[in-house]
Design a protein around this motif. Sequence first.
Motif, mmCIF file in Angstrom:
data_model
loop_
_atom_site.group_PDB
_atom_site.id
_atom_site.type_symbol
_atom_site.label_atom_id
_atom_site.label_comp_id
_atom_site.label_asym_id
_atom_site.label_seq_id
_atom_site.Cartn_x
_atom_site.Cartn_y
_atom_site.Cartn_z
ATOM 1 N N UNK A 56 0.803 -1.220 0.000
ATOM 2 C CA UNK A 56 0.000 0.000 0.000
ATOM 3 C C UNK A 56 0.839 1.276 0.000
ATOM 4 N N UNK A 57 2.118 1.166 0.308
ATOM 5 C CA UNK A 57 2.970 2.348 0.372
ATOM 6 C C UNK A 57 3.894 2.465 -0.833
ATOM 7 N N UNK A 58 3.646 1.698 -1.873
ATOM 8 C CA UNK A 58 4.529 1.737 -3.045
ATOM 9 C C UNK A 58 4.691 3.149 -3.596
ATOM 10 N N UNK A 59 3.593 3.903 -3.640
ATOM 11 C CA UNK A 59 3.677 5.242 -4.231
ATOM 12 C C UNK A 59 4.586 6.139 -3.407
ATOM 13 N N UNK A 60 4.598 5.963 -2.085
ATOM 14 C CA UNK A 60 5.473 6.801 -1.262
ATOM 15 C C UNK A 60 6.935 6.444 -1.499
ATOM 16 N N UNK A 61 7.211 5.167 -1.740
ATOM 17 C CA UNK A 61 8.589 4.755 -1.965
ATOM 18 C C UNK A 61 9.086 5.179 -3.347
ATOM 19 N N UNK A 62 8.223 5.088 -4.349
ATOM 20 C CA UNK A 62 8.598 5.591 -5.682
ATOM 21 C C UNK A 62 8.826 7.104 -5.608
ATOM 22 N N UNK A 63 7.948 7.790 -4.898
ATOM 23 C CA UNK A 63 8.123 9.226 -4.718
ATOM 24 C C UNK A 63 9.392 9.569 -3.952
ATOM 25 N N UNK A 64 9.780 8.700 -3.020
ATOM 26 C CA UNK A 64 11.012 8.893 -2.255
ATOM 27 C C UNK A 64 12.214 8.905 -3.190
ATOM 28 N N UNK A 65 12.218 7.995 -4.171
ATOM 29 C CA UNK A 65 13.314 7.951 -5.132
ATOM 30 C C UNK A 65 13.333 9.219 -5.991
ATOM 31 N N UNK A 66 12.154 9.699 -6.368
ATOM 32 C CA UNK A 66 12.072 10.871 -7.242
ATOM 33 C C UNK A 66 12.553 12.136 -6.564
ATOM 34 N N UNK A 67 12.486 12.180 -5.246
ATOM 35 C CA UNK A 67 12.894 13.410 -4.566
ATOM 36 C C UNK A 67 14.391 13.649 -4.711
ATOM 37 N N UNK A 68 15.159 12.579 -4.988
ATOM 38 C CA UNK A 68 16.588 12.768 -5.220
ATOM 39 C C UNK A 68 16.847 13.633 -6.452
ATOM 40 N N UNK A 69 15.849 13.689 -7.347
ATOM 41 C CA UNK A 69 15.972 14.509 -8.551
ATOM 42 C C UNK A 69 15.135 15.783 -8.439
ATOM 43 N N UNK A 70 14.593 16.024 -7.250
ATOM 44 C CA UNK A 70 13.798 17.224 -7.036
ATOM 45 C C UNK A 70 12.464 17.199 -7.742
ATOM 46 N N UNK A 71 11.932 15.994 -8.006
ATOM 47 C CA UNK A 71 10.688 15.874 -8.763
ATOM 48 C C UNK A 71 9.547 15.397 -7.872
ATOM 49 N N UNK A 72 8.338 15.827 -8.231
ATOM 50 C CA UNK A 72 7.106 15.354 -7.621
ATOM 51 C C UNK A 72 6.371 14.518 -8.658
ATOM 52 N N UNK A 73 5.877 13.366 -8.251
ATOM 53 C CA UNK A 73 5.211 12.445 -9.169
ATOM 54 C C UNK A 73 3.714 12.500 -8.922
ATOM 55 N N UNK A 74 2.936 12.625 -9.992
ATOM 56 C CA UNK A 74 1.470 12.628 -9.889
ATOM 57 C C UNK A 74 0.992 11.201 -10.151
ATOM 58 N N UNK A 75 0.494 10.541 -9.116
ATOM 59 C CA UNK A 75 0.139 9.136 -9.208
ATOM 60 C C UNK A 75 -1.335 8.926 -9.528
ATOM 61 N N UNK A 76 -1.605 7.899 -10.320
ATOM 62 C CA UNK A 76 -2.975 7.438 -10.548
ATOM 63 C C UNK A 76 -3.354 6.504 -9.402
ATOM 64 N N UNK A 77 -4.527 6.730 -8.829
ATOM 65 C CA UNK A 77 -4.988 5.924 -7.706
ATOM 66 C C UNK A 77 -6.495 5.746 -7.800
ATOM 67 N N UNK A 78 -6.989 4.653 -7.240
ATOM 68 C CA UNK A 78 -8.422 4.394 -7.354
ATOM 69 C C UNK A 78 -9.235 5.515 -6.706
ATOM 70 N N UNK A 79 -10.365 5.805 -7.323
ATOM 71 C CA UNK A 79 -11.161 6.974 -6.957
ATOM 72 C C UNK A 79 -11.646 6.924 -5.514
ATOM 73 N N UNK A 80 -11.837 5.728 -4.974
ATOM 74 C CA UNK A 80 -12.367 5.629 -3.609
ATOM 75 C C UNK A 80 -11.437 6.276 -2.586
#
Length: 260
Positions: A56-80
């Motif tokens: 359930x925390x995959x998006x936070x970990x992928x985002x953690x990697x992106x912060x090394x490049x100073x980027x914010x990732x816009x994730x697709x997630x279920x509407x609920x």
Amino acid sequence: MPANRPRPAGRNGIYRFAVATFGVLFASMGYRFDVRGAEHLPAEGPGVLAGNHIGFLDFTFVGYAARERGRLVRFASKASVFEIPVVGWLMRAMRHIPVERRSGARAYRRCLDLVDEGELVGLFPEATISRSWRLKPFKRGAAGIAVNRRVPLIPVIVWGGHRVLTVDGRRSLRRRIPITIMVGPPLEAGPHETVDALNVRLRAAMDVLLDDAIDTYPDAPRSDDDRWWLPHDRGGTAPDVATAAELDRAAVARIGDIFE
């Protein structure tokens, strides 16, 4: 490819605060991050990140990697998720993308718009968490966006994050869990390459990264009862791919699918 439109100001401050908050929480738990290949993430400009889905925390970990490049990732997630009080407001403020249960068309268009603005968009092509911890068949959304807009498609693998929080009530407050995040070289769609062909290449690249992440992971199960987080083919007690597929189909029937 359409010219990149200027990025709206949005509420990146809220997003960066959320990133910092998760960083503090991760540090307080002493998680041992091993981020490899972050240089493959573009420091600027659009792209599509495709990650495996094991917790359930995959998006936070992928985002953690992106912060090394100073980027914010816009994730697709279920509407609920966007319907949860406070959480939904935060998700919208961070410009994440709600995916309707029965159709991903609106979310797909939103992803295209964000890519046109020069953003990094994050998707999980398996759509739902894999109980085998191995890759499931991929949906076509990530590859479709990359082909449609001629932007880099970047494979990302997370390993170890499922030990923190995943399906079937699996969770742990154990400190110092290692979490490996591997970013592969960007895939560029060929001049006449189809979405399906690029999707095949994406899955093959992620298979290689996943094997590497498992092979080099620094922890081993502490007991036979702790072998649940290893794949069946690696001596773990996770269901094999066929059995996991049956469990996953039952889960999809309950919660719906994305990017059909």
